[in-house]
Design a protein around this motif. Structure first.
Motif, PDB file in Angstrom:
ATOM      1  N   GLN A   1      13.215-104.087  40.710  1.00 25.43           N
ATOM      2  CA  GLN A   1      11.941-104.490  40.095  1.00 25.43           C
ATOM      3  C   GLN A   1      11.041-105.139  41.132  1.00 25.43           C
ATOM      4  O   GLN A   1       9.844-104.839  41.219  1.00 25.43           O
ATOM      5  CB  GLN A   1      12.183-105.492  38.957  1.00 25.43           C
ATOM      6  CG  GLN A   1      12.812-104.893  37.720  1.00 25.43           C
ATOM      7  CD  GLN A   1      13.288-105.950  36.747  1.00 25.43           C
ATOM      8  OE1 GLN A   1      13.288-107.142  37.040  1.00 25.43           O
ATOM      9  NE2 GLN A   1      13.723-105.516  35.579  1.00 25.43           N
TER      10      GLN A   1
ATOM     11  N   PHE B   1      15.512 -98.185  35.570  1.00 24.90           N
ATOM     12  CA  PHE B   1      16.485 -99.190  35.988  1.00 24.90           C
ATOM     13  C   PHE B   1      17.508 -99.495  34.895  1.00 24.90           C
ATOM     14  O   PHE B   1      18.340-100.385  35.036  1.00 24.90           O
ATOM     15  CB  PHE B   1      15.767-100.492  36.395  1.00 24.90           C
ATOM     16  CG  PHE B   1      14.730-100.299  37.474  1.00 24.90           C
ATOM     17  CD1 PHE B   1      14.841 -99.284  38.417  1.00 24.90           C
ATOM     18  CD2 PHE B   1      13.627-101.135  37.549  1.00 24.90           C
ATOM     19  CE1 PHE B   1      13.890 -99.102  39.405  1.00 24.90           C
ATOM     20  CE2 PHE B   1      12.669-100.971  38.545  1.00 24.90           C
ATOM     21  CZ  PHE B   1      12.798 -99.947  39.471  1.00 24.90           C
TER      22      PHE B   1
ATOM     23  N   ARG C   1      19.102-104.476  39.374  1.00 29.86           N
ATOM     24  CA  ARG C   1      17.885-104.189  38.624  1.00 29.86           C
ATOM     25  C   ARG C   1      16.745-105.123  39.042  1.00 29.86           C
ATOM     26  O   ARG C   1      15.624-104.680  39.270  1.00 29.86           O
ATOM     27  CB  ARG C   1      18.177-104.360  37.129  1.00 29.86           C
ATOM     28  CG  ARG C   1      17.018-104.016  36.250  1.00 29.86           C
ATOM     29  CD  ARG C   1      17.456-104.016  34.800  1.00 29.86           C
ATOM     30  NE  ARG C   1      16.395-103.519  33.948  1.00 29.86           N
ATOM     31  CZ  ARG C   1      16.579-103.004  32.739  1.00 29.86           C
ATOM     32  NH1 ARG C   1      17.787-102.917  32.255  1.00 29.86           N
ATOM     33  NH2 ARG C   1      15.563-102.581  32.030  1.00 29.86           N
TER      34      ARG C   1
ATOM     35  N   THR D   1      10.106 -98.861  29.349  1.00 28.59           N
ATOM     36  CA  THR D   1      11.269 -99.753  29.328  1.00 28.59           C
ATOM     37  C   THR D   1      11.512-100.322  27.933  1.00 28.59           C
ATOM     38  O   THR D   1      10.639-100.298  27.080  1.00 28.59           O
ATOM     39  CB  THR D   1      11.091-100.918  30.331  1.00 28.59           C
ATOM     40  OG1 THR D   1      12.274-101.712  30.348  1.00 28.59           O
ATOM     41  CG2 THR D   1       9.913-101.808  29.965  1.00 28.59           C
TER      42      THR D   1
ATOM     43  N   GLU E   1      11.004-107.101  32.040  1.00 30.47           N
ATOM     44  CA  GLU E   1      10.629-106.083  33.025  1.00 30.47           C
ATOM     45  C   GLU E   1       9.152-105.700  32.861  1.00 30.47           C
ATOM     46  O   GLU E   1       8.423-105.518  33.835  1.00 30.47           O
ATOM     47  CB  GLU E   1      11.523-104.858  32.825  1.00 30.47           C
ATOM     48  CG  GLU E   1      11.406-103.804  33.889  1.00 30.47           C
ATOM     49  CD  GLU E   1      12.599-102.856  33.842  1.00 30.47           C
ATOM     50  OE1 GLU E   1      13.558-103.096  34.604  1.00 30.47           O
ATOM     51  OE2 GLU E   1      12.585-101.901  33.042  1.00 30.47           O
TER      52      GLU E   1
END
Ligand SMILES: Nc1ncnc2c1ncn2[C@@H]1O[C@H](COP(=O)(O)OP(=O)(O)O)[C@@H](O)[C@H]1O
Ligand SMILES: [Mg+2]
Length: 257
Positions: free
Chosen positions: A170, A158, A166, A188, A193
């Protein structure tokens, strides 16, 4: 009989020439876990994913997926930062590629089902350039989920999307993941996230990447809205703990080579 762990890394190190990129790392990922790897740029996250996918061989140590060594192109669906869709195929045709060698009889139906699963019903006949970047990334996820692979490996999928898109992705990935229970490794830079998606978060040191922190995320995997989840006091506490670890680990070299 208990099933073998989905991924087992034992004393894994990987070097490119005389540059050691990762390790040594020992890591066991049980089936059904959603593991998030967080670490600074260049610490070896992508290398670790490629080792798990079997695209790279460890310089020392062993990698097992299930009870065998990983076979490249088999056993793991992959999603990258760029969707990597084939422009000469339709959206549905791209997802169908995931089904390609799997001998699925009712392909059309399965493609529709997979697209609906990632929030894209009714777009299978469109061209890939007729949908947005966020939608293209959804297609890439559907393609990766298409084969009944035991593993889903996602490398900053993302990172190229705008903030709002994004967040949507998610939320949908969290839902899809809770529904499929697919063992996943997600890479990530984003601490938020990591806490939002992970059932477990591993923070890596600067190169060569080693495990600086390995934390279970005890937040509900389903039956809770994203806002409720983000509003939980444990959520804020985990963000803060992992954030500290990431900042500290970025200055911590894995080994004094
Ligand atoms: N194919 C390669 N050849 C040589 N060095 C590489 C190669 N791939 C990665 N590296 C180096 O290994 C280190 C780890 O890279 P990578 O796994 O891509 O880190 P990350 O994904 O965490 O940014 C980096 O220093 C990078 O420059
Ligand atoms: Mg990378």
């Amino acid at each position: 009989m208990s099933s073998p762990d989905a991924i087992t890394l034992t004393g894994v190190e990987h070097a490119y020439g005389d540059v050691t990129a990762v390790g040594p790392i020992d890591l066991t990922v049980p089936e059904g876990e959603f593991l998030v790897l967080v670490g600074a740029s260049g610490c070896g996250k992508s290398t670790l994913l490629r080792l798990i996918a079997g695209f790279e061989q460890p310089t020392t140590g062993t990698v097992r997926t299930g009870d065998t060594a990983p076979v490249p192109g088999r056993g793991a669906g992959m999603v990258f930062q760029q969707p990597r869709l084939l422009p000469w195929k339709t959206v549905g045709g791209n997802v169908e590629l995931g089904l390609g060698y799997a001998g699925v009889a009712d392909r059309r139906e399965r493609v529709e089902e997979l697209l609906a699963g990632v929030g894209l019903p009714g777009v299978s006949k469109r061209r890939t350039w007729q949908i947005s970047g966020g939608q293209q990334q959804r297609v890439a996820i559907a393609r990766a989920l298409a084969v009944d692979n035991p593993l889903l490996l996602l490398d900053e999928p993302f990172a190229a999307l705008d903030a709002l898109t994004r967040e949507r992705l998610q939320e949908d990935l969290r839902r899809v993941s809770a529904a499929t229970g697919r063992t996943s490794v997600f890479v990530t830079h984003s601490v938020d996230e990591a806490v939002f998606l992970g059932s477990r978060v591993v923070v890596l040191t600067a190169r060569p990447g080693r495990i600086a922190l390995d934390l279970r995320i005890d937040l509900p995997r389903s039956g809770i809205t994203p806002d409720e989840l983000r509003g939980r006091p444990e959520y804020a506490a985990l963000r803060s703990e992992i954030g500290h670890a990431v900042r500290a680990a970025a200055h911590l070299e894995g080994s004094p080579t």
